[in-house]
Design an enzyme around this catalytic site. Structure first.
Site, short mmCIF file in Angstrom:
data_model
loop_
_atom_site.label_atom_id
_atom_site.label_comp_id
_atom_site.label_asym_id
_atom_site.label_seq_id
_atom_site.Cartn_x
_atom_site.Cartn_y
_atom_site.Cartn_z
N ASP A 50 4.21 -5.13 1.64
CA ASP A 50 4.71 -5.56 0.11
C ASP A 50 6.13 -5.85 0.13
OD1 ASP A 50 2.35 -4.36 -0.90
OD2 ASP A 50 2.90 -2.47 -1.15
N MET B 297 7.87 3.48 -11.89
CA MET B 297 7.83 2.06 -12.61
C MET B 297 8.04 2.37 -14.38
SD MET B 297 3.91 1.24 -11.05
CE MET B 297 3.41 2.69 -10.87
N LYS C 187 5.37 -9.45 -4.64
CA LYS C 187 5.87 -10.29 -5.59
C LYS C 187 7.35 -10.66 -5.16
CE LYS C 187 5.38 -8.61 -9.62
NZ LYS C 187 5.41 -7.85 -10.85
C1 LIG Z 1 4.40 0.66 -7.33
S1 LIG Z 1 5.15 1.84 -7.15
C2 LIG Z 1 5.05 2.42 -5.38
C3 LIG Z 1 5.33 3.72 -5.18
C4 LIG Z 1 5.26 4.13 -3.68
N1 LIG Z 1 3.83 4.14 -3.37
C5 LIG Z 1 5.91 5.46 -3.67
O1 LIG Z 1 5.15 6.39 -2.92
O2 LIG Z 1 7.10 5.58 -3.65
C6 LIG Z 1 6.86 1.20 -7.15
C7 LIG Z 1 7.68 2.06 -7.99
O3 LIG Z 1 8.29 3.17 -7.13
C8 LIG Z 1 9.61 3.43 -7.12
N2 LIG Z 1 10.50 3.15 -6.00
C9 LIG Z 1 9.97 2.69 -4.97
N3 LIG Z 1 10.81 2.56 -4.22
C10 LIG Z 1 12.00 3.07 -4.61
C11 LIG Z 1 13.50 3.25 -4.36
N4 LIG Z 1 13.85 3.08 -3.43
N5 LIG Z 1 14.36 3.77 -5.14
C12 LIG Z 1 13.92 4.11 -6.43
N6 LIG Z 1 12.56 4.09 -6.78
C13 LIG Z 1 11.57 3.43 -6.04
C14 LIG Z 1 10.08 2.62 -8.62
O4 LIG Z 1 9.73 3.51 -9.70
C15 LIG Z 1 9.00 1.62 -8.34
O5 LIG Z 1 8.86 0.96 -9.58
#
Ligand SMILES: C[S@@+](CC[C@H](N)C(=O)[O-])C[C@H]1O[C@@H](n2cnc3c(N)ncnc32)[C@H](O)[C@@H]1O
Length: 470
Positions: A249, A384, A271
């Site tokens: 991803d 998100m 994306k």
């Molecule tokens: C599609 S979800 C994926 C979540 C992922 N599977 C997890 O367990 O963290 C994507 C969301 O995860 C959060 N996210 C992922 N990486 C992040 C980071 N390094 N810092 C802050 N938020 C993060 C944000 O809210 C983002 O919009």
């Protein structure tokens, strides 16, 4: 790289060591292990060197060095500690085209002796190119701890089966995969545990099965964590080293991707600016296609695959297609971000529950029940939620949480991590004021007020003013 790392064959070849003290003795021990025929030139030698000469393991000429001593040797060492003599050894060797090492004199040497980790026949050499020898020793010590004592026995075990494996696994790439699997698998574990007889039986079974047909592919759905490469699991790291193809991803950082085998194919299905997301159905197809090709596939996903990661759908699609699939957990964003800013998601004195919730507003057509969440008293970790922050804040404020602390962590655990804090009523203003645009996690609850400075680089900006205005 300051020097070219090489392993030099000296078995049954003459190697000159000029000097008879402890420095010379150290070189001799190493040379004898490598099967060389050392020739020592020194008027006097230590008792250890004299004993080696008596045993016929080295040749000792009890006199001063002469230019002609370098003739016909494979390598030479100046180990007298006398600058003039060592310099003349270096000059003579260089004139004769014989590589020379002068102990503790990199400026007179063609090669150095690195720090060595030995698990014969596995040898690991560590050098700092003279920049930081103590650090090289620290690295050596770390490798010593990493390699079980039986690593050498494992290498010899594998050597016994090399011919058989070559016969039943055609193609270099397929063989590479076979051995990757072997070294990470239960047969190798048996060798390391000392059961070589049992391991040999298992190995024959493995070879015979391969003779009957090629490997089936496998897809590992792997959590890459929130960004920092050292937050991935050891299992994920091993699988990345073995993968033929990595389907990843956009949220997976380049630091994590750098842990993969360099020749692994990479397919980016995320994306990005100017790119459209690959639809989930197409991602499932790609995974199935790659699995059917018999490849080792790592499906690398940000955070944890099963937390807002669509890992469940991919697992189901693979199982339905009869492809072997396994899931490897990762540190989810809420856990990673909370740790990175010193924010306990639960706290004995504050709250005993945490809820991971999507900020997207609805799940499978059902709207998120913000009222119940507000009533629960649990810390809310909102994923998100950047685009929906105004609605989320409005809903929670409506249900009595207007003054509840919030912390927004953007790019958590990454070098560009930022955190801004405030209250629910000012959340929308807080986010737009700070142009929060990267992946961000919104933590809502009394614990958000406990955010602390940590070792991670980040800026804490408190906007009580914004909150009050909001
Ligand atoms: C599609 S979800 C994926 C979540 C992922 N599977 C997890 O367990 O963290 C994507 C969301 O995860 C959060 N996210 C992922 N990486 C992040 C980071 N390094 N810092 C802050 N938020 C993060 C944000 O809210 C983002 O919009």
């Amino acid at each position: 790289m300051r020097q070219l790392p090489l392993f030099f064959t000296v078995r049954d070849r003459a190697v000159l060591v000029v000097g008879g003290g402890e420095a010379a003795a150290r070189k001799l021990r190493l040379l004898l292990k490598a099967g060389a025929r050392p020739v020592v030139v020194a008027p006097r030698v230590t008792a250890e060197i004299a004993a080696l000469a008596d045993e016929g393991r080295i040749t000792w000429h009890g006199r001063a060095f002469r230019e002609g001593d370098v003739a016909g040797v494979a390598l030479s060492y100046g180990a007298t500690g006398n600058d003039a003599v060592d310099r003349s050894v270096a000059d003579a060797a260089q004139a004769a085209g014989v590589p020379v090492n002068v102990v503790d004199r990199a400026d007179l040497s063609d090669f150095i002796t690195p720090a060595i980790v030995e698990r014969d026949p596995i040898t690991v050499a560590v050098s700092s190119g003279g920049a930081a020898p103590v650090l090289a020793r620290t690295v050596k010590a770390a490798i010593e701890r990493l390699l079980p004592p039986a690593t050498g026995r494992l290498a010899l075990f594998a050597e016994r089966f090399r011919g058989a494996v070559k016969a039943v696994v055609p193609g270099e790439r397929a063989r590479l995969r076979f051995w990757d699997g072997f070294f990470a698998g239960p047969v190798a574990a048996k060798v390391l545990a000392g059961d070589e007889t049992g391991a040999a039986e298992d190995m024959l079974g493995l070879v015979n099965r391969r003779a009957a047909g090629p490997d089936r592919g496998v897809v590992h759905i792997v959590g890459a964590g929130p960004g920092a490469a050292d937050l991935i699991t050891l299992r994920a790291q091993r699988l990345l080293q073995q993968a033929d193809v990595i389907v990843h991803d956009r949220l997976v950082t380049s630091d994590v991707l750098d842990l993969a085998r360099r020749d692994a194919e990479r397919i980016n299905v995320g994306k990005g600016p100017g790119r459209h997301t690959v639809p989930q159905d197409r991602i499932n197809e790609i995974l199935i296609e790659q699995g059917r090709l018999g490849r080792r596939v790592v499906r690398l996903k940000g955070g944890d695959p099963f937390i807002f990661g669509r890992g469940g759908e991919e697992l189901q699609a693979l199982q339905a297609a009869g492809i072997h699939a396994e899931v490897v957990p990762g540190v989810t964003a809420a856990i990673g971000c909370a740790a990175a800013v010193g924010l306990p998601l639960t706290h004995r004195d504050v709250t005993g529950a945490v809820t991971f919730v999507t900020g997207q507003g609805s799940v499978n057509g059902r709207p998120v029940d913000w009222e119940s969440l507000a009533r629960s008293g649990a810390t809310l970790a909102v994923y998100m939620g950047v685009g929906q922050a105004p609605e989320i804040a409005r809903e929670l404020a409506r249900h009595g949480m207007a003054d509840t602390p919030v912390a927004v962590i953007e790019n958590g655990t990454r070098p560009d991590q930022r955190i801004v804090t405030g209250r629910v009523r000012g959340l929308a203003a807080l986010m737009s004021m700070h142009c929060i645009s990267g992946p961000a996690l919104i933590v809502i609850g009394e614990v958000a007020a406990l955010t602390q400075e940590t070792e991670y680089p980040h800026s804490v900006e408190t906007f009580e003013r914004v909150a009050a205005a909001g």
